[in-house]
Enzyme design. Sequence first.
Site, PDB file in Angstrom:
ATOM      1  CB  SER A 142      -0.832   0.000   1.288  1.00 46.52           C
ATOM      2  OG  SER A 142      -1.392   1.271   1.534  1.00 46.52           O
ATOM      3  CE1 TYR A 155      -4.010  -1.732   5.086  1.00 44.67           C
ATOM      4  CE2 TYR A 155      -2.823   0.286   4.570  1.00 44.67           C
ATOM      5  CZ  TYR A 155      -3.568  -0.811   4.163  1.00 44.67           C
ATOM      6  OH  TYR A 155      -3.857  -0.990   2.831  1.00 44.67           O
TER       7      TYR A 155
HETATM    8  N1  LIG Z   1      -8.721  -0.114  -1.900  1.00 42.04           N
HETATM    9  C1  LIG Z   1      -7.668   0.626  -1.668  1.00 42.04           C
HETATM   10  O1  LIG Z   1      -7.705   1.857  -1.825  1.00 42.04           O
HETATM   11  C2  LIG Z   1      -6.359  -0.007  -1.218  1.00 42.04           C
HETATM   12  C3  LIG Z   1      -5.247   0.806  -1.115  1.00 42.04           C
HETATM   13  C4  LIG Z   1      -4.032   0.248  -0.720  1.00 42.04           C
HETATM   14  C5  LIG Z   1      -3.947  -1.105  -0.439  1.00 42.04           C
HETATM   15  N2  LIG Z   1      -5.057  -1.879  -0.521  1.00 42.04           N
HETATM   16  C6  LIG Z   1      -4.877  -3.291  -0.204  1.00 42.04           C
HETATM   17  O2  LIG Z   1      -5.438  -4.066  -1.232  1.00 42.04           O
HETATM   18  C7  LIG Z   1      -5.848  -5.340  -0.709  1.00 42.04           C
HETATM   19  C8  LIG Z   1      -7.276  -5.588  -1.138  1.00 42.04           C
HETATM   20  O3  LIG Z   1      -8.077  -4.565  -0.579  1.00 42.04           O
HETATM   21  P1  LIG Z   1      -9.503  -4.127  -1.147  1.00 42.04           P
HETATM   22  O4  LIG Z   1      -9.530  -2.666  -1.222  1.00 42.04           O
HETATM   23  O5  LIG Z   1      -9.833  -4.943  -2.345  1.00 42.04           O
HETATM   24  O6  LIG Z   1     -10.374  -4.507   0.132  1.00 42.04           O
HETATM   25  P2  LIG Z   1     -11.620  -5.460   0.263  1.00 42.04           P
HETATM   26  O7  LIG Z   1     -11.975  -5.448   1.713  1.00 42.04           O
HETATM   27  O8  LIG Z   1     -12.630  -5.112  -0.767  1.00 42.04           O
HETATM   28  O9  LIG Z   1     -11.013  -6.891  -0.149  1.00 42.04           O
HETATM   29  C9  LIG Z   1     -10.202  -7.641   0.698  1.00 42.04           C
HETATM   30  C10 LIG Z   1     -10.626  -9.099   0.599  1.00 42.04           C
HETATM   31  O10 LIG Z   1      -9.792  -9.852   1.497  1.00 42.04           O
HETATM   32  C11 LIG Z   1     -10.626 -10.742   2.202  1.00 42.04           C
HETATM   33  N3  LIG Z   1     -10.018 -11.069   3.498  1.00 42.04           N
HETATM   34  C12 LIG Z   1      -9.911 -10.270   4.594  1.00 42.04           C
HETATM   35  N4  LIG Z   1      -9.328 -10.941   5.601  1.00 42.04           N
HETATM   36  C13 LIG Z   1      -9.069 -12.194   5.140  1.00 42.04           C
HETATM   37  C14 LIG Z   1      -8.496 -13.350   5.712  1.00 42.04           C
HETATM   38  N5  LIG Z   1      -8.069 -13.360   6.977  1.00 42.04           N
HETATM   39  N6  LIG Z   1      -8.391 -14.466   4.956  1.00 42.04           N
HETATM   40  C15 LIG Z   1      -8.839 -14.473   3.670  1.00 42.04           C
HETATM   41  N7  LIG Z   1      -9.385 -13.401   3.067  1.00 42.04           N
HETATM   42  C16 LIG Z   1      -9.509 -12.277   3.794  1.00 42.04           C
HETATM   43  C17 LIG Z   1     -11.963 -10.019   2.373  1.00 42.04           C
HETATM   44  O11 LIG Z   1     -13.001 -10.915   2.643  1.00 42.04           O
HETATM   45  C18 LIG Z   1     -12.083  -9.311   1.028  1.00 42.04           C
HETATM   46  O12 LIG Z   1     -12.753 -10.084   0.061  1.00 42.04           O
HETATM   47  C19 LIG Z   1      -5.639  -5.245   0.814  1.00 42.04           C
HETATM   48  O13 LIG Z   1      -4.415  -5.890   1.157  1.00 42.04           O
HETATM   49  C20 LIG Z   1      -5.562  -3.756   1.067  1.00 42.04           C
HETATM   50  O14 LIG Z   1      -4.798  -3.459   2.208  1.00 42.04           O
HETATM   51  C21 LIG Z   1      -6.267  -1.362  -0.910  1.00 42.04           C
END
Ligand SMILES: NC(=O)c1ccc[n+]([C@@H]2O[C@H](COP(=O)([O-])OP(=O)(O)OC[C@H]3O[C@@H](n4cnc5c(N)ncnc54)[C@H](O)[C@@H]3O)[C@@H](O)[C@H]2O)c1
Length: 260
Positions: A142, A155
């Site tokens: 991230s 985080y």
């Molecule tokens: N959306 C953003 O702006 C953003 C920015 C930077 C980083 N990220 C990173 O991207 C990744 C995906 O995030 P997103 O935005 O798609 O969020 P999201 O919450 O939509 O998706 C995350 C997925 O991971 C699954 N998950 C959570 N804990 C879990 C576990 N213990 N075991 C298995 N699955 C699990 C959830 O059920 C969900 O489907 C994450 O690592 C997040 O930190 C997202």
Amino acid sequence: MGKRLEGKVIVITGGASGLGNATAKEGAKLALIDLKEDALEQAKQEISAKYPEAQVLTIASDVSDEAAVKRYVEETVKSFDRIDGFYNNAGIEGKQALIPDYDVQVFKKVIDINLMGVYYGMRYIIPVMKNQQYGRIVNTASVGGIRGVLNQVPYVASKHAVSGMTKNAALEFGRYGIITNAIAPGAILTPMVAGAFKQVNPEDPKKAEAEYAQNNPTKRLGLPDEVAKLVVFLLSEDCSYVNGQTIAIDGGESNAYGIV
Ligand SMILES: NC(=O)c1ccc[n+]([C@@H]2O[C@H](COP(=O)([O-])OP(=O)(O)OC[C@H]3O[C@@H](n4cnc5c(N)ncnc54)[C@H](O)[C@@H]3O)[C@@H](O)[C@H]2O)c1
């Protein structure tokens, strides 16, 4: 350009989300890992409706449970014989609080999922890739993995760790044809982020989004599809000499010092 992941077996954690579509479009065989069976089933149905030829395996697992990770790797190999690409992506944000006030249990949970989950995934998938003398790993860090973020200490700690582990995997396994990189997304307009703007301004969420985007050089948020394009490249054979990098995909925002 053709289908860059044609015939490749790709494991995606947190796979009940949009990336499966992009990878299915590229001709990959998918193993989607997520917490909930119903969300996985829905993702599978959506992908299958769009790409009837896609092969999609779903495995409900908690990435912070080492035994469950070992199982999802074994099940994937049993079904598809190999693993070419690993999008090590599941993660949570935790709650927002300053360092002295941070709930220690939540801190540990964020570390368990974001750090240990990413580690366990590599622990069990790297040996499969080493046997094949081929693999591509994309870990999700991230901007919080390259910068501090107010109120999000676990985080930020976990995502810096993801970036560090990515460097180690690249150093230790590049010689076996395994290429490992991380992505560092900024604010990407996932349903979760859109929901946050709805909370900020229930009347006019688009206004809240536009205000937030003023800090970004592109004056907009990123889209999941834009992230997917980068991930597909990093999972493909085309990515052969970029190794151990944490690649920001944030419209350039993390380069800024002061207001842009
Ligand atoms: N959306 C953003 O702006 C953003 C920015 C930077 C980083 N990220 C990173 O991207 C990744 C995906 O995030 P997103 O935005 O798609 O969020 P999201 O919450 O939509 O998706 C995350 C997925 O991971 C699954 N998950 C959570 N804990 C879990 C576990 N213990 N075991 C298995 N699955 C699990 C959830 O059920 C969900 O489907 C994450 O690592 C997040 O930190 C997202």
